[in-house]
Design an enzyme around this catalytic site. Structure first.
Site, PDB file in Angstrom:
ATOM      1  CG  HIS A  36     -28.881  17.690  48.608  1.00  0.00           C
ATOM      2  ND1 HIS A  36     -28.014  16.667  48.302  1.00  0.00           N
ATOM      3  CD2 HIS A  36     -28.648  18.002  49.904  1.00  0.00           C
ATOM      4  CE1 HIS A  36     -27.301  16.365  49.378  1.00  0.00           C
ATOM      5  NE2 HIS A  36     -27.669  17.162  50.366  1.00  0.00           N
ATOM      6  CB  THR A  37     -31.186  22.833  44.183  1.00  0.00           C
ATOM      7  OG1 THR A  37     -30.231  23.640  44.890  1.00  0.00           O
ATOM      8  CG2 THR A  37     -32.440  22.721  45.007  1.00  0.00           C
ATOM      9  CG  ASP A  38     -25.187  21.506  43.285  1.00  0.00           C
ATOM     10  OD1 ASP A  38     -25.761  20.453  43.648  1.00  0.00           O
ATOM     11  OD2 ASP A  38     -24.014  21.786  43.602  1.00  0.00           O
ATOM     12  CB  SER A 128     -12.336  19.450  48.629  1.00  0.00           C
ATOM     13  OG  SER A 128     -13.726  19.594  48.484  1.00  0.00           O
ATOM     14  CG  ASP A 172     -19.320  22.859  47.021  1.00  0.00           C
ATOM     15  OD1 ASP A 172     -20.398  23.435  47.263  1.00  0.00           O
ATOM     16  OD2 ASP A 172     -19.077  21.690  47.356  1.00  0.00           O
TER      17      ASP A 172
HETATM   18  C1  GLA Z   1     -22.063  19.323  48.454  1.00  0.00           C
HETATM   19  C2  GLA Z   1     -21.764  19.335  46.948  1.00  0.00           C
HETATM   20  C3  GLA Z   1     -22.516  20.465  46.246  1.00  0.00           C
HETATM   21  C4  GLA Z   1     -24.009  20.418  46.601  1.00  0.00           C
HETATM   22  C5  GLA Z   1     -24.203  20.318  48.108  1.00  0.00           C
HETATM   23  C6  GLA Z   1     -25.651  20.128  48.486  1.00  0.00           C
HETATM   24  O1  GLA Z   1     -21.527  20.460  49.053  1.00  0.00           O
HETATM   25  O2  GLA Z   1     -20.372  19.501  46.744  1.00  0.00           O
HETATM   26  O3  GLA Z   1     -22.313  20.386  44.867  1.00  0.00           O
HETATM   27  O4  GLA Z   1     -24.644  19.383  45.935  1.00  0.00           O
HETATM   28  O5  GLA Z   1     -23.462  19.249  48.676  1.00  0.00           O
HETATM   29  O6  GLA Z   1     -26.388  21.248  48.165  1.00  0.00           O
END
Ligand code: GLA
Length: 386
Positions: A36-38, A128, A172
């Site tokens: 949850h840092t991106d 995805s 991702d």
């Molecule tokens: C999901 C989102 C990513 C990222 C993670 C948490 O996978 O697709 O972009 O925010 O949650 O780190």
């Protein structure tokens, strides 16, 4: 590479479309630390894994788009002029990419495509993003669009926002495109600068345990967390106009401007600021070959995600607690979005079987659910299969 899928997809393409496909693959990913840092312009530490989405593709002479999922035994057809979101879920990840290419002015024609893969769907390993990146990579190659890898990742992310309606960060798609075997990638989501870090696990492996739950909270809470982080930034910005994201925020600023006004937002933001620090320290551990220290930080990341960011669930917490005092395990935590999906565990190779057996029984007893284990090896990012 999954030779079985490659053979299968090629044969099925020939049979269905009566021609020879070009094959591409794009992998799923794990994230060692930095959750949850991106979307807060922070750091992430993902690696592409040896589970991927495979597509067969060939150009058509007209503007038709013919898609077939070998997994769902389902087809979807449209034309370049009628690309739109569908009620069926799987075509959206492909069509969302086509839509992005068209919006950005790239010239493509119609095409035939079939798709299959071994990234478990809905497990948090990013099937995805793998579909989006495989599609973007393939269309870029067959129509010779000359798009840089970084833009391919952004195209995938935008497709996810607009056609899958998930407001994900860039991790991702970035990992799926840029992965490198035996390496993790430290990505700075603010500057988009990245560095490959060798992943030397010396007798340890990455074990993923799929909880086999996906609580419905996942996507609404994801968006709520984004908003809470933005609220924290706004509170600080009122005093420090130069601050734009949590990346610019320090713990001291949070103590001063957020703690008393909004304790919930404070907890969320504190986790993010600390997670970035933990990630940078974990990279130092990796450089020194101190995987024990890195593992310890994974546990602390889990605690933050569970107690401060509150995106874990009882199944994930149970699995992390169950390995915490196991001397064969260096570290464990919930991975990616939360509310289900996988835990990532760094475990001694020789102890894996026993651990899986023990945990499967305990998990069944406690949650009345099966556990699905995967051993993840790192792998290269999107590629053409020759
Ligand atoms: C999901 C989102 C990513 C990222 C993670 C948490 O996978 O697709 O972009 O925010 O949650 O780190």
């Amino acid at each position: 590479m999954n030779e079985e899928i490659i053979k299968d997809i090629r044969e099925k393409f020939r049979k269905r479309f009566k021609e020879e496909p070009t094959l591409f693959r794009s992998p799923g990913r794990v994230n060692i630390i930095g959750e949850h840092t991106d979307y807060n312009n922070g750091f992430v530490l993902p690696a592409a894994i040896d589970k991927a989405v495979y597509i067969g593709i060939a150009k058509r002479q007209d503007d038709n788009i013919l898609l077939y999922s070998e997994e769902f035994y389902e087809e979807h057809t449209c034309t370049l002029a009628t690309v739109e979101r569908t009620e069926k879920v799987w075509p959206n990840y492909i069509l969302g990419v086509v839509d992005q290419l068209l919006k950005r002015g790239y010239k493509i024609g119609g095409f035939n495509l079939n798709i299959e893969g071994d990234v478990p769907i809905g497990s948090g390993l990013s099937s995805s993003a793998a579909v989006e990146c495989a599609t973007a990579f393939a269309l870029n190659e067959i129509f010779e669009l000359g798009i840089e890898k970084m833009e391919l990742a952004f195209i995938g992310q935008k497709a996810e926002h607009e056609f899958a309606r998930v407001m994900c960060g860039i991790m991702d798609q970035f990992a799926s495109v840029f992965g490198k075997k035996d390496h993790v990638i430290r990505l700075d989501c603010q500057s988009m600068e990245y560095e490959y870090e060798p992943l030397k696990l010396d007798g340890y492996k990455i074990l993923l345990l799929n909880t086999n739950v996906k609580h419905s909270l996942a996507s609404t809470e994801y968006n709520t967390r984004r908003q809470q982080c933005e609220s924290g930034v706004d509170l600080v910005k009122a005093h420090h106009p130069e601050v734009n994201t949590l990346r610019d925020v320090t713990l001291q600023m949070l103590d001063q401007y957020v703690a008393d006004i909004n304790p919930l937002v404070y907890k969320r933001c504190k986790y993010v600021v600390e997670e970035n620090e933990r990630l940078l320290a974990a990279c130092e551990d990796l450089k020194k070959g101190d995987i024990q220290a890195m593992g310890e930080k994974m546990y602390r990341s889990h605690d933050g995600l569970s107690k401060e960011y509150e995106v874990s669930c009882k199944e994930l917490d149970f699995l992390v607690a169950a390995v915490r005092n196991n001397p064969d395990v260096l570290g464990a935590r919930m991975m990616v979005g939360g509310f289900g999906g996988c835990t990532i565990i760094i475990v001694k190779e020789g102890a894996i079987k026993e651990l899986i057996d023990k945990l499967s029984i305990a998990y069944k007893n406690e949650m009345n659910l099966d556990l699905t284990p995967y051993i993840a090896e790192t792998d290269d990012g999107s590629s053409r299969i020759v």
